[in-house]
Design a protein around this motif. Sequence first.
Motif, PDB file in Angstrom:
ATOM      1  N   UNK A 242      -5.771  -2.320  -8.948  1.00  0.00           N
ATOM      2  CA  UNK A 242      -7.039  -2.470  -9.681  1.00  0.00           C
ATOM      3  C   UNK A 242      -8.100  -3.149  -8.829  1.00  0.00           C
ATOM      4  N   UNK A 243      -9.325  -2.641  -8.865  1.00  0.00           N
ATOM      5  CA  UNK A 243     -10.411  -3.197  -8.050  1.00  0.00           C
ATOM      6  C   UNK A 243     -11.688  -3.271  -8.872  1.00  0.00           C
ATOM      7  N   UNK A 244     -11.763  -4.262  -9.738  1.00  0.00           N
ATOM      8  CA  UNK A 244     -12.994  -4.453 -10.504  1.00  0.00           C
ATOM      9  C   UNK A 244     -14.095  -5.040  -9.638  1.00  0.00           C
ATOM     10  N   UNK A 245     -13.719  -5.730  -8.578  1.00  0.00           N
ATOM     11  CA  UNK A 245     -14.673  -6.343  -7.662  1.00  0.00           C
ATOM     12  C   UNK A 245     -15.261  -5.270  -6.739  1.00  0.00           C
ATOM     13  N   UNK A 246     -16.577  -5.070  -6.707  1.00  0.00           N
ATOM     14  CA  UNK A 246     -17.171  -4.006  -5.874  1.00  0.00           C
ATOM     15  C   UNK A 246     -16.837  -4.146  -4.398  1.00  0.00           C
ATOM     16  N   UNK A 247     -16.803  -5.379  -3.898  1.00  0.00           N
ATOM     17  CA  UNK A 247     -16.486  -5.592  -2.486  1.00  0.00           C
ATOM     18  C   UNK A 247     -15.065  -5.120  -2.189  1.00  0.00           C
ATOM     19  N   UNK A 248     -14.121  -5.465  -3.056  1.00  0.00           N
ATOM     20  CA  UNK A 248     -12.735  -5.050  -2.843  1.00  0.00           C
ATOM     21  C   UNK A 248     -12.567  -3.556  -3.072  1.00  0.00           C
ATOM     22  N   UNK A 249     -13.325  -3.002  -4.007  1.00  0.00           N
ATOM     23  CA  UNK A 249     -13.275  -1.557  -4.208  1.00  0.00           C
ATOM     24  C   UNK A 249     -13.744  -0.827  -2.949  1.00  0.00           C
TER      25      UNK A 249
END
Length: 553
Positions: A242-249
Amino acid sequence: MALVNRTLDDPHYYLLNFRRVLAWIAERYGDLLIDTEQAFLADFAALPQAAQALLVRMVMRKGELFRASKLRYAEIGDTALAVAPLIELGWVRLDATLNLAQLFGLCTKAELQLALAEPLAERRLSQAGKAEMLAALVDTLNETQPLQAWYPACEDALYWLTVMPVCERFRLMFFGNLHQDWSEFVLADLGIYDYEPVVLAPTARGFQQRADVDTYLQLAEYQRLLAEGETEAALAGVREVPCANPWLEGRRRRLLHRFGQHYERLGELETALVLYQGNDYPGARARCIRVLERLARHEEAHALALQAESAPESEEEAQQVSRMLPRLRRLLGLPPLPRQAALVLEELALCLPQPKDGSTVEFAVRDHLNAEEAPVHYVENGLINSLFGLLCWEAVFAPLPGAFFHPFHRGPADLASPDFVSRRADLFAACLAQLDDGRYLDTIRRHYREKWNRQSPFVFWGLIDETLLEQALTCLPAAHLRLWFQRLLADVSTNRSGLPDLVQFWPTQGRYRLIEVKGPGDRLQDNQLRWLDYCLAHDMPVCVCYVQWVGVA
């Protein structure tokens, strides 16, 4: 909180820095820590200093397995006494088992010759190097066992550090990445690295949720598995993380892009296509077009290429599509597109003696063209980037939320983010406005003096000396600087590279020319072509120098 201990005179300097990091973590990330991590902070603080120091010495070394004889430090004293509290806490264990590769990592060649005398003799490898020994034995000696079982004559204790995952998590939370490590403190103490002091708000931190830290570590593990060829399980994990964080996405999409490239190289084109489709990571659409073409799905490739042509994501994609579309039209039996008139690039042909000292072709051309009245410098990407970095120092190092969260940033953490420039639009505009009235000259000179050797993602301190700086400020028109800087800001990640190799100045005339050098058999790269086209389109003096060596066919 001051995190840099500005002297190495204290023999426990590394411990002092580690304590500061733990205090920093407790202060800024306390709400993200679970009970075991909170317990680590409390238990570490309660340890005797010698035990603390020994633990930190191990944490700052490579791996999790250490021989006691390799952990002798004057400021710690008796290693056996220092390790006892760590063993009691379970942070160090004595029951580690080793595979053959780990044994080779812990033992010298002489020790391995004793420990593995029989199998080495059978294979006539007693005098071979360690790498050859390991390669020959790894398939047959595949058990895991204690050090003394491998090497009965060894009287050394083997320490297994079990808290490295916790310490690695703390390192990630402090730096916001895994490529910086504890050596940053030492390099700063020694003055090797100097960092721009940025005012950090008490709430400044790289991760806002514990799940973000978990996701970062998961992605790092999947990247490691990809590098080691364990792709199937890693790919499944990347798709599900899961990547809710835009940077991590963004990091996840970059990793998916790398998986696509991996499968494309293997010829598994359908898998690669699925990974490229729906991925907005830069370059994914162009690779998708290529894969569709390789699959003979020419109509789909052509339709996607037309989309890219009408709204390219970057100059790089526009350049790639301009080459793909004519080929796709031929494959579909469509009439050719009218050719656009190409800009005429000045070419310089030289035949030079090949340097006997092994120096590069760029240096050979530099030395050949250099003259007292027209000096030539090797600059490649360094000059224009450095002038930009010196002029725009305040904009680059503006303390915006999420940009800085520890004292060892070489540049803002969001440098590669799509909104890096837009978040600082007014700041960059103010910096570039100085080009209109001459103020940029004083600003660049002042920053050169005041910021000398300070870490920056743009300034090449090892390249820029006062002579080069003054000649550049004398000969490079402000209008050209503005154009170059605007192109840098248009795509910071891509456009910092590809600039011409050399610059020649005529200081008394206030003019210059940029020179891209190509040796025998070398050709212009795509990012170089884009910079050359840009310079030509704006009437900047630029040329390509093609070199042949005297007497070499």
